[in-house]
Design an enzyme around this catalytic site. Structure first.
Site, PDB file in Angstrom:
ATOM      1  CE1 TYR A   1      -4.928  -1.930   4.784  1.00  0.00           C
ATOM      2  CE2 TYR A   1      -3.834   0.135   4.231  1.00  0.00           C
ATOM      3  CZ  TYR A   1      -4.415  -1.055   3.845  1.00  0.00           C
ATOM      4  OH  TYR A   1      -4.482  -1.370   2.504  1.00  0.00           O
TER       5      TYR A   1
ATOM      6  CB  SER B   1      -0.890   0.003   1.251  1.00  0.00           C
ATOM      7  OG  SER B   1      -1.514   1.253   1.443  1.00  0.00           O
TER       8      SER B   1
END
Length: 257
Positions: A154, A141
């Site tokens: 996250y 990500s």
């Protein structure tokens, strides 16, 4: 294009979002795709879509956080087919800063996003070593490499995905195994729609537009665009590429200043 003809792939999180788009694209490219997800109905739906389009697909239901179940499912798949490709797309999200992240939140994200990726790579790498061939693509990500507000847990997990990618690429380069990652920005998936509906029920259109504008290119990415890059990294066209993290973020990391 049939770049993946005579290859077989396992795609985790294949029941929705980027995982589903990846399954459809790899099958379109000629691969036999094992659609792996925790949701059996979603798996069967994606398998049906692939077969209706003339592709090859099989269903596999598994909780990737469970090491023994992953090993059993992968062993069963390997008893039926060699596997040349693994795409680790399964993952869960969490919104919150350090103070807004409980120990339970941290453990839950670790189990899926970190341990799940470990479990799947550990289950397939020995077979790839034996056949001296394999391509692994992990979904990292933008949060792997830059600070994102309210994404503490996250970001922790996606940073781990990125460094696991580098480690596997380094350790198995002489075994014919390539390992790369893609780093998406904000992608328009069901998660985004659900997040907006749950948190901004009275101004959903406004929030969708606002989130879209956080990408310098002016919109969110499409799952199919992520799948196109993944398909390339799984193909022999990318045979000279390993240990690389590919941003696919509408310019977020480099242009958002």
């Amino acid at each position: 294009m049939q770049r993946l003809k005579n290859k077989a792939a396992i795609v985790t999180g294949g029941g929705s979002g980027i995982g589903e788009a990846t399954c459809l694209r790899l099958a379109e490219e000629g691969a036999l795709v094992w659609v792996l997800d925790l949701n059996q109905q979603a798996v069967e739906t994606v398998v049906a879509k692939i077969k209706d389009a003339g592709g090859q697909a099989q269903a596999a239901v598994c909780d990737i956080a469970d090491n023994q179940k992953v090993k059993a499912v992968f062993d069963d798949i390997l008893s039926q087919s060699s596997i040349e490709i693994l795409v680790n797309s399964a993952g869960i999200a969490h919104v919150g800063n350090l103070e807004g992240t409980t120990e339970q939140d941290l453990d839950r994200l670790y189990q899926v996003n970190v341990k799940g990726v470990y479990n799947c790579m550990a289950a397939i790498v020995p077979a790839m070593k034996k056949q001296k061939q394999g391509a692994i693509v992990n979904l990292a990500s933008i949060a792997s490499s830059v600070g994102i507000s309210d994404r503490f847990a996250y970001s922790m997990t996606k940073g781990a995905v990125l460094t696991m990618t580098y480690s596997v690429a380094k350790d198995y380069i002489h075994d014919g195994i390539r390992c790369n990652a893609i780093a998406p920005g904000r992608v328009h998936t069901p998660f985004v729609d659900n997040f907006i509906a749950n948190n901004y029920p009275d101004n959903q259109a406004e929030m969708f537009a606002k989130l879209s504008q956080t990408q310098p290119i002016g919109r969110m990415g499409k799952p199919s665009e992520m799948a196109a890059l993944i398909a390339y990294l799984c193909s022999d066209e990318s045979a000279f590429i390993t240990g690389v993290n590919f941003p696919i973020d509408g310019g977020f990391v480099t242009l958002n200043n």
